[in-house]
Design an enzyme around this catalytic site. Sequence first.
Site, PDB file in Angstrom:
ATOM      1  N   HIS A 272       0.842  -1.211   0.000  1.00 11.62           N
ATOM      2  CA  HIS A 272       0.000   0.000   0.000  1.00 11.62           C
ATOM      3  C   HIS A 272       0.869   1.249   0.000  1.00 11.62           C
ATOM      4  O   HIS A 272       1.550   1.544   0.984  1.00 11.62           O
ATOM      5  CB  HIS A 272      -0.910  -0.007   1.236  1.00 11.62           C
TER       6      HIS A 272
ATOM      7  N   HIS B 111       1.368   5.449  -2.004  1.00 10.96           N
ATOM      8  CA  HIS B 111       0.850   6.539  -2.849  1.00 10.96           C
ATOM      9  C   HIS B 111       2.026   7.214  -3.549  1.00 10.96           C
ATOM     10  O   HIS B 111       2.658   8.118  -2.999  1.00 10.96           O
ATOM     11  CB  HIS B 111       0.079   7.562  -1.999  1.00 10.96           C
TER      12      HIS B 111
ATOM     13  N   GLN C 180      -9.896   9.516  -4.550  1.00  8.06           N
ATOM     14  CA  GLN C 180      -9.545  10.137  -3.266  1.00  8.06           C
ATOM     15  C   GLN C 180     -10.677  10.987  -2.673  1.00  8.06           C
ATOM     16  O   GLN C 180     -10.872  11.034  -1.464  1.00  8.06           O
ATOM     17  CB  GLN C 180      -8.296  11.016  -3.460  1.00  8.06           C
TER      18      GLN C 180
ATOM     19  N   HIS D 185      -9.377   1.573   0.489  1.00 13.01           N
ATOM     20  CA  HIS D 185      -9.181   2.233   1.768  1.00 13.01           C
ATOM     21  C   HIS D 185     -10.496   2.046   2.517  1.00 13.01           C
ATOM     22  O   HIS D 185     -11.553   2.416   2.004  1.00 13.01           O
ATOM     23  CB  HIS D 185      -8.929   3.720   1.575  1.00 13.01           C
TER      24      HIS D 185
ATOM     25  N   GLU E 147     -10.961   3.941   7.558  1.00 11.31           N
ATOM     26  CA  GLU E 147      -9.753   4.605   8.062  1.00 11.31           C
ATOM     27  C   GLU E 147     -10.184   5.755   8.958  1.00 11.31           C
ATOM     28  O   GLU E 147     -10.148   6.933   8.589  1.00 11.31           O
ATOM     29  CB  GLU E 147      -8.880   5.121   6.906  1.00 11.31           C
TER      30      GLU E 147
ATOM     31  N   ASP F 277       2.562   3.262   2.834  1.00 10.07           N
ATOM     32  CA  ASP F 277       1.488   4.226   2.610  1.00 10.07           C
ATOM     33  C   ASP F 277       2.002   5.584   2.123  1.00 10.07           C
ATOM     34  O   ASP F 277       1.664   6.019   1.030  1.00 10.07           O
ATOM     35  CB  ASP F 277       0.636   4.392   3.883  1.00 10.07           C
TER      36      ASP F 277
HETATM   37 FE   FE2 Z   1      -3.482   5.037   1.525  1.00 16.88          FE
END
Ligand code: FE2
Length: 431
Positions: free
Chosen positions: A62, A64, A157, A215, A218, A314
Amino acid sequence: MSSNPRPLLLRDVRLPDGRSGIDVLCIGGRIAAIGPALAAPPDAEAIDGQGWLASPPFADAHFHLDSTLSYGLPRVNASGTLLEGIALWGELKPQLTADALVERALAYCDWAVAQGLLAIRSHVDVCDDRLLAVEALLDVKRCVAPYLDLQLVAFPQDGLLRSPTARANLLRALDRGVDVVGGIPHFERTMADGAESVRLLCEIAAERGLPVDLHCDESDDPLSRHVETLAYHVQRLGLHGRAAGSHLTSMHSMDNYYVSKLLPLMREAGLAAIANPLINITLQGRHDTYPKRRGMTRVPELLAAGIPVGLGHDCVMDPWYALGSGDMLEVASMALHVTQMTSQDGMRACFDAVTLTNARILGLPGWGLEVGCRASLVLLQARTPVEAIRLRAQRLLVVRDGTVLARGAPRATTLSLPGRPAHVDGTRQHP
Ligand code: FE2
């Protein structure tokens, strides 16, 4: 994958299972033999492993890559929360350029490979009608393909339903070759919209025959229920073995009885969990006074229920996290600390998570030190997996498909202490 590199014989290494004095012979990009005192083919390059630990390469489940190395642009995250990070990223998005995205992502990939991190699943934001980041990361994927397995997740997102063009953009991104369906149900306007987004995303994955990695939950909200919905649709649509819930931080705060019902549902669905310890411990609990929740999902309980648990880095130097270096040993270390998995078995499970389990979740075959596997490995200046975590061990050699990608010098420091002869003591090996 490299085509038929020269045979490579790595002599005298230890293996994660404890065997020592082992040679690894790589021919044609595959591991041809593992054992003591192997004979070298006449044209082989031989490298002395000097008794250090050979491991399967690291994999990150995971990440970005579109936001990495953007820390401080256009400002820093003052509250340290997930939501301010999302808002900050929204401020930065209109200023992004393809060149800058590619440059930062490639720089991070260099960091990764130098540390034996040879597979990354990166989410990429599709909530930009230009699909600038998608195009940039597809370029990066092509560029790094000879040395790094990069898998991209179409990530809305700003919310699949909350952002008016997200759904169309997500489909366009998948059309262009993005590999995995992503989502963010806890960021939709309501719990009901979140559940609806999970349904839609799982159906897209089913129709297209793609993996899904959302996701999910979270937050510190003990009543967040999106992983339950994800397990339901994964089971309903037969997505077993190609679905993952990332973060799952709300499980930290959930009622124990409810979790006792949830875990078997996840197991039944063949769902994987991906925790991101560095980020979860940083972003969660921000609304608490004391006791302050740590926001890490229930890794030991997930493992005990037979659910594969991967670990992700992440973020590295982006709107959500100011630190990080691409070192998956740091991720494993934080995981074992925050989950209190400090038994020998627990620490070893965290090492396995950042190597074999992450590769399994990414669907990468042949990831391991076995005959017939890809001839990919990292040589660590440590003698055991636990020592590698403790020392954030120096990477001495990184090999992918039989080709050496990186070589590092052993860490050593010469001490000149008053009253004592100069001596080398930089490796911090336990006697
Ligand atoms: Fe993430």
